[in-house]
Design an enzyme around this catalytic site. Structure first.
Site, short mmCIF file in Angstrom:
data_model
loop_
_atom_site.label_atom_id
_atom_site.label_comp_id
_atom_site.label_asym_id
_atom_site.label_seq_id
_atom_site.Cartn_x
_atom_site.Cartn_y
_atom_site.Cartn_z
N CYS A 14 0.57 -1.38 0.02
CA CYS A 14 0.31 -0.14 -0.02
C CYS A 14 0.80 1.27 0.01
O CYS A 14 1.84 1.64 1.30
CB CYS A 14 -1.03 0.01 1.02
SG CYS A 14 -2.01 1.73 1.42
N CYS A 24 0.31 4.56 7.15
CA CYS A 24 -0.12 4.51 7.72
C CYS A 24 0.87 3.97 8.76
O CYS A 24 1.30 2.97 8.07
CB CYS A 24 -1.99 3.75 8.26
SG CYS A 24 -2.02 4.26 7.19
N CYS A 70 0.79 -0.10 10.48
CA CYS A 70 0.38 -0.91 9.32
C CYS A 70 1.26 -2.35 8.69
O CYS A 70 2.10 -1.89 7.70
CB CYS A 70 -0.99 -0.12 8.78
SG CYS A 70 -1.91 -1.43 7.50
N CYS A 106 -16.57 -9.12 5.88
CA CYS A 106 -16.11 -7.53 5.88
C CYS A 106 -14.68 -8.29 4.80
O CYS A 106 -13.42 -8.43 5.29
CB CYS A 106 -15.52 -7.07 7.21
SG CYS A 106 -16.29 -7.49 8.03
N CYS A 146 -19.56 -5.86 3.94
CA CYS A 146 -18.56 -4.56 4.37
C CYS A 146 -17.38 -4.58 3.19
O CYS A 146 -16.69 -5.70 3.38
CB CYS A 146 -18.28 -4.70 5.19
SG CYS A 146 -17.37 -3.33 6.22
N CYS A 149 -19.27 2.02 8.89
CA CYS A 149 -18.76 1.40 9.30
C CYS A 149 -17.66 2.59 9.46
O CYS A 149 -16.15 2.73 9.21
CB CYS A 149 -17.65 0.17 8.77
SG CYS A 149 -16.56 -0.45 10.64
N ARG A 153 -17.61 -2.37 18.13
CA ARG A 153 -17.07 -3.19 17.73
C ARG A 153 -16.04 -3.60 18.34
O ARG A 153 -14.93 -2.81 18.22
CB ARG A 153 -17.26 -3.83 16.22
CG ARG A 153 -18.41 -3.27 15.76
CD ARG A 153 -18.68 -3.51 14.00
NE ARG A 153 -19.67 -3.44 13.18
CZ ARG A 153 -20.91 -4.13 13.04
NH1 ARG A 153 -21.04 -5.37 13.55
NH2 ARG A 153 -21.46 -4.25 12.63
N1 SAM Z 1 -7.19 0.46 3.45
C1 SAM Z 1 -7.97 0.80 3.93
C2 SAM Z 1 -8.23 1.89 4.73
O1 SAM Z 1 -7.37 1.80 5.18
O2 SAM Z 1 -8.84 2.80 4.82
C3 SAM Z 1 -8.80 -0.14 4.78
C4 SAM Z 1 -8.19 -1.02 5.04
S1 SAM Z 1 -7.10 -1.12 6.35
C5 SAM Z 1 -5.94 -2.43 6.89
C6 SAM Z 1 -8.24 -0.74 7.85
C7 SAM Z 1 -8.75 -0.74 8.86
O3 SAM Z 1 -7.85 -0.88 10.08
C8 SAM Z 1 -7.54 0.89 9.32
O4 SAM Z 1 -7.93 2.01 8.99
C9 SAM Z 1 -7.04 0.27 10.92
O5 SAM Z 1 -7.81 1.43 11.25
C10 SAM Z 1 -7.72 -0.77 10.98
N2 SAM Z 1 -5.77 -1.73 11.78
C11 SAM Z 1 -5.03 -0.98 10.31
N3 SAM Z 1 -3.65 -1.97 10.88
C12 SAM Z 1 -4.10 -1.66 12.45
C13 SAM Z 1 -3.53 -2.60 13.39
N4 SAM Z 1 -1.86 -3.09 13.14
N5 SAM Z 1 -4.12 -1.76 14.76
C14 SAM Z 1 -5.24 -1.94 14.95
N6 SAM Z 1 -5.44 -1.90 13.94
C15 SAM Z 1 -5.25 -1.57 12.70
FE1 SF4 Z 2 -2.79 0.88 3.66
FE2 SF4 Z 2 -2.67 0.38 5.70
FE3 SF4 Z 2 -2.73 2.27 5.21
FE4 SF4 Z 2 -5.04 0.77 4.53
S1 SF4 Z 2 -4.19 1.16 6.82
S2 SF4 Z 2 -3.73 3.15 4.18
S3 SF4 Z 2 -3.37 -0.91 3.99
S4 SF4 Z 2 -1.44 1.41 4.92
#
Ligand code: SAM
Ligand code: SF4
Ligand code: DTB
Length: 328
Positions: free
Chosen positions: A59, A63, A66, A103, A135, A195, A267
């Site tokens: 990606c 973030c 992530c 989801c 979802c 959500c 949730r």
């Molecule tokens: N890429 C898309 C986005 O970020 O909108 C969708 C997938 S992303 C993995 C979905 C959500 O998972 C993120 O917004 C975050 O809140 C949560 N998430 C991701 N990594 C996480 C982690 N290590 N611990 C807790 N929540 C996490």
């Molecule tokens: Fe990409 Fe992870 Fe951020 Fe979603 S949460 S936008 S998968 S870096």
């Protein structure tokens, strides 16, 4: 504290009010939240959802929490978009395990056009045809894409605000808070339920949690679904060495979310692997009424079927059987 059971649905909570709720003596806070919970939801019932990562890793966003960001060197096997049959096989398994909501998550900054998007629409149709809520969480999208997802029958779109506007810049640099709010507005306009939640345990203080909860409760209507995630610490990410959060802060966050947004599904999302059964029980008492089932979230571990069967049996909690359209 006012008798929360009698409070109306509000969208103008102040930080001072939210702080007063969050810092209420814990037993009173949980009691108030449970009272309100029972006014709007079935007691002793939890909805089971199952996640599937339909496109994993690579990606372009950064973030800081992530595993799937291309900016960090994490132990992750990238995977291109799954095919529809494999996805629907996973959905059937999820249903057999007691999930009523499926989801699908993709590590995209924004939803692509063309064949990939057409395939996601087929997945949505297929999940709905199984009689499950569907979802998706696919990143940012256009109005047209939101409308197409609505047309395919998508029940909900997950897009988290993650944290407060003030703390956001310490975690994510590749898109703004306003980008997130704009996407949420598009989802809402298309008639898909929202959500939207966040992550705690990222090194934030309580004021940051108040700010996140305020943003969520200011959304009008409230998100029908509010996932509260406890950070899953992933090696290689900037937050890998973050200190563990006291689980009672999670309980307070859930209880406050329940009080601010009484009709929403709250949730208990990522992070259950690090919680004791007692801590999870307190989260349910505080108003959480959904969990992710299975031994995997998107890329990180989750308690799995045996542990959950044992937990629910001990607590006398049953998995919700009713499938809605995600609406209240
Ligand atoms: N890429 C898309 C986005 O970020 O909108 C969708 C997938 S992303 C993995 C979905 C959500 O998972 C993120 O917004 C975050 O809140 C949560 N998430 C991701 N990594 C996480 C982690 N290590 N611990 C807790 N929540 C996490
Ligand atoms: Fe990409 Fe992870 Fe951020 Fe979603 S949460 S936008 S998968 S870096
Ligand atoms: C949400 O708020 N939590 C889920 C779902 N929405 C998509 C994702 C949790 C991901 C946890 C980290 C991982 O497994 O990669």
């Amino acid at each position: 504290m006012a008798t929360t059971a009698t409070l109306a649905i509000r969208h103008n909570w102040t930080i001072e009010e939210i702080e007063a709720i969050y810092t209420t003596p814990l037993l009173e806070l949980v009691f108030e939240a449970q009272q309100l919970h029972r006014a709007h939801h079935r007691a002793n019932e939890v909805q089971g959802c199952m996640l599937l990562s339909i496109k994993t890793g690579g990606c372009p966003e950064d973030c800081g929490y992530c595993s799937q960001s291309a900016h960090y060197d994490t132990e992750l096997t990238r995977r291109e978009l799954m095919n529809v049959d494999e996805t629907l096989a996973a959905a059937r398994q999820a249903q057999a395990a007691g999930a009523t909501r499926f989801c699908m998550g993709a590590a995209w900054r924004s939803v692509p056009q063309g064949a990939a998007f057409a395939r996601v629409l087929d997945m949505v149709r297929g999940v709905r045809a199984l009689g499950m809520e569907a979802c998706c969480t696919l990143g940012m999208l256009t109005d047209k894409q939101a409308e197409a997802l609505a047309e395919a029958g998508l029940s909900a779109y997950n897009h988290n605000l993650d944290t407060s506007p003030e703390f956001y810049g310490q975690i994510i640099h590749t898109r703004t808070y306003q980008d997130r709010l704009d996407t949420l507005a598009r989802v809402r306009r298309a008639g898909i339920t929202v959500c939207c939640g966040g992550i705690i345990g990222m090194g934030e203080d309580r004021a940051v949690r108040y700010g996140l909860l305020q943003q969520l409760a200011w959304l009008n209507p409230h998100p029908e679904s509010v996932p509260i995630n406890l950070l899953m610490r992933v090696d290689g990410t900037p937050l890998a060495d973050q200190a563990a959060l006291d689980p009672l802060e999670l309980v307070r966050t859930i209880a406050t979310a329940r009080i601010l947004m009484p009709r929403s599904m709250v949730r208990l999302s990522a992070g259950r692997v690090s919680l004791s059964e007692e801590a999870q029980a307190l989260c349910f008492l505080a108003g959480a009424n959904s969990v992710f089932l299975g031994d995997r979230l998107l890329t990180t571990p989750n308690p799995g079927e045996d542990a959950d069967t044992r937990l629910f049996a001990k607590l006398g909690v049953r998995l919700a059987e009713k499938v809605g359209d995600g609406r209240q």
